[in-house]
Design an enzyme around this catalytic site. Structure first.
Site, mmCIF file in Angstrom:
data_model
loop_
_atom_site.group_PDB
_atom_site.id
_atom_site.type_symbol
_atom_site.label_atom_id
_atom_site.label_comp_id
_atom_site.label_asym_id
_atom_site.label_seq_id
_atom_site.Cartn_x
_atom_site.Cartn_y
_atom_site.Cartn_z
ATOM 1 N N GLY A 87 -1.693 -61.865 1.118
ATOM 2 C CA GLY A 87 -1.296 -63.269 1.286
ATOM 3 C C GLY A 87 -1.081 -63.624 2.745
ATOM 4 N N GLY A 117 0.781 -63.913 5.551
ATOM 5 C CA GLY A 117 2.079 -63.393 5.986
ATOM 6 C C GLY A 117 2.530 -63.974 7.308
ATOM 7 N N ARG A 118 1.588 -64.606 7.978
ATOM 8 C CA ARG A 118 1.989 -65.216 9.264
ATOM 9 C C ARG A 118 1.160 -66.474 9.519
ATOM 10 N NH1 ARG A 118 -1.238 -62.085 13.892
ATOM 11 N NH2 ARG A 118 -2.823 -61.157 12.574
ATOM 12 N N LYS A 134 -1.629 -70.300 12.581
ATOM 13 C CA LYS A 134 -1.564 -68.839 12.479
ATOM 14 C C LYS A 134 -0.565 -68.333 13.513
ATOM 15 C CE LYS A 134 -4.655 -64.808 12.586
ATOM 16 N NZ LYS A 134 -6.055 -64.375 12.732
ATOM 17 N N ASP A 185 6.672 -59.888 11.128
ATOM 18 C CA ASP A 185 7.555 -60.924 11.668
ATOM 19 C C ASP A 185 6.971 -62.326 11.537
ATOM 20 O OD1 ASP A 185 5.504 -60.851 13.480
ATOM 21 O OD2 ASP A 185 6.746 -60.397 15.230
ATOM 22 N N ARG A 229 -10.847 -66.241 0.150
ATOM 23 C CA ARG A 229 -11.470 -64.964 0.483
ATOM 24 C C ARG A 229 -11.871 -64.222 -0.781
ATOM 25 N NH1 ARG A 229 -7.838 -64.004 5.177
ATOM 26 N NH2 ARG A 229 -6.920 -66.033 5.524
ATOM 27 N N ASP A 237 -10.092 -59.054 2.258
ATOM 28 C CA ASP A 237 -9.262 -60.232 2.545
ATOM 29 C C ASP A 237 -9.733 -60.939 3.814
ATOM 30 O OD1 ASP A 237 -8.161 -57.672 3.556
ATOM 31 O OD2 ASP A 237 -6.776 -58.972 4.640
#
Ligand code: AMP
Ligand code: MG
Length: 491
Positions: free
Chosen positions: A88, A90-91, A111, A123, A181, A250
């Site tokens: 997924g 994540g950032r 992004k 993070d 994707r 992905d």
């Protein structure tokens, strides 16, 4: 003035299991580094307004523009062959979609905009270096005519991200015809959620393959469509010496665009087994392995679609194999046709493939620069005395022997030398984002807050097929001490 984004969101209207609603995390002191003004106009955005402090706040995720419906998309994926059921965004956060000047729906994604429910231990942030790398290389790919996500903007956040050291944080505004994707299908397949797979497939057909809407077997046709676009894409990569570096499922787009520029690079000297990624120890994603990996990824997609093909598992598998079988010919046709153009052939004859392969073999053996050999071959087509192509070979005699055969072959065609040269220069770029230049530009920005080299490089790369004599040095391969052997993963 307020920034107006003409959002028309469709992905966020899909079922809740497709994403998590999450706003970008505000950052301390956003500063706009680069706005892609022509792309802004193409998207129906006002570039002057985006360049105001308010625009920078939006591009850094500090304020969410009206009409946005920010989400992090769910996906899974095979990373270096290992399946991870939940990755997924994540950032990254998808702000929303706009319809561009050509009527094409485009995602606008931030992004590096902070953590999401998919961040796992990350993070949610991006460092300036990888953001600049993605900006440079994605826009270079676009200028080369290769399907790709684009870069609308880069901002620094005024905060540091902690990697091996503390680095300036940045956010890239990425534009894609979608961020769906192979891994998006895998996310639902591993959960055996056939309804979701069907919803996703229908969304993809309507959005990326509208010509298939009336097909008798739309899901078969969809797989065939993705196979064709991916085969064409990888052929184009090889024809410019591009190595993606992380062809995980992905990072494999359903629309057929190049996506996720991490440890990617263009080859200097031709070497089919070239690898750049520091984490790709096995050479899984080496230059010449890319077609095989694309097919491997497509096979994973086919597995996800099986429940839509037939209730009869055996029949479904047979059909999938049949469709996947087209990859090889589509790839080879695109690759060979591209190579014929690269050596200036207007027609196709027996023996052409062997002639081309002999050139590639000699280039590999003689460490000839991939880009310059073809570009300078164009000069030699125009003027047989031009010997810069020959100079790319450690043993120039290897080139002479081949060039004799090449001149014999081109003499069978009626085109003039000037016509042949023009055709070759239109497909063989002078300028690619050479890795040592990318690194130097990043160093100037990160260490000295100097974006002049970045600006100049982006400008040169926007016209890769033009001679641009004032910028000739950008075409030079690295000196031995400038050579970048590995590119570290851009997280
Ligand atoms: P990538 O290598 O960029 O394709 O990322 C692979 C996965 O790791 C994706 O799910 C990303 O969202 C996630 N990821 C990468 N970097 C970070 C980060 N700094 N924080 C959170 N997630 C990340
Ligand atoms: Mg990725």
């Amino acid at each position: 003035m307020t920034v107006h984004f003409p959002f028309q969101n469709s992905y966020s209207a899909l079922p809740d299991s497709f994403f998590a609603r999450v706003a970008p995390t505000p950052v301390a002191a956003p500063r706009l580094i680069k706005l892609n003004r022509p792309l802004a106009v193409q998207l129906g955005l006002d570039p002057d307004v985006l360049e105001t402090p308010e625009g920078a706040e939006i591009l850094a995720g500090k304020t969410v523009p009206a009409g946005a419906d920010p989400i992090a998309m769910a996906y899974a994926g095979h990373q270096f062959g290992q399946f991870v059921p939940q990755l997924g965004d994540g950032r990254a956060v998808l702000l929303g979609e706009v319809i561009d000047k050509d009527g094409i729906r485009r995602d606008i994604q931030l992004k590096g905009s902070g953590p999401t429910p998919f961040s796992r231990r990350g993070d949610g942030r991006a460092a300036l270096g990888p953001v600049l790398r993605e900006y440079i290389v994605s826009e270079a790919m676009f200028a080369l005519g290769i399907p790709t996500t684009r870069s609308l903007a880069a901002v620094v956040t005024g905060e540091h991200v902690i990697r091996e050291t503390a680095l300036p944080g940045a956010v890239l505004t990425r534009v894609a015809s979608s961020h769906i994707r192979v891994g998006t299908f895998q996310f639902f397949a591993v959960r055996r959620d056939t309804d979701a797979i069907r919803r996703l497939a229908d969304h993809v057909i309507a959005r990326h393959y509208p010509e298939l809407l009336g097909a008798e077997r739309p899901y078969h046709a969809l797989l065939g469509g993705v196979v064709a676009r991916q085969a064409d894409l990888v052929a184009r990569w090889l024809l410019v010496g591009f190595i993606h570096g992380v062809m995980n499922t992905d990072n494999s787009s359903i629309s057929g665009e190049t996506i996720d520029y991490g440890p990617c690079a263009f080859m200097d000297a031709y070497n089919p087994s070239q690898v750049f990624s520091s984490i790709d120890e096995m050479g899984r994603y080496a230059y010449a392995n890319q077609p095989r990996i694309a097919l491997w990824n497509l096979t994973r997609l086919a597995e996800c679609l099986l429940p839509l093909f037939s209730e009869d598992q055996e029949k479904a598998v047979a059909k999938a194999q049949d469709i996947l079988g087209a990859f090889s010919d589509t790839f080879s046709d695109g690759y060979q046709a591209g190579l014929r153009k690269k050596i200036g052939l207007f027609t196709e004859r027996d023996g052409d493939n062997a002639l081309i392969q002999d050139l590639l073999d000699a280039m590999a053996k003689n460490q000839a620069d991939f880009t310059l050999t073809f570009r300078k071959l164009g000069d030699a087509a125009g003027d047989p005395a031009a010997d810069d192509a020959r100079a790319q070979f450690m043993d120039p005699a290897a080139f002479d022997e081949w060039a004799r055969r090449w001149h014999e072959r081109t003499a069978l065609e009626p085109q003039t030398a000037a016509e042949r040269q023009a055709a070759m220069h239109a497909v063989n770029p002078m300028f690619i984002p050479r890795n040592h230049r990318v690194e130097a530009v990043i160093q100037a920005a990160v260490n000295d807050d100097d974006y002049t080299p970045f600006e100049e490089f982006v400008k040169v790369l926007a016209k890769p097929f033009e001679g641009q004599p004032d910028y000739a040095a950008y075409a030079d391969p690295p000196l031995p001490e400038q050579r970048v052997l590995q590119t570290f993963c851009g997280t």
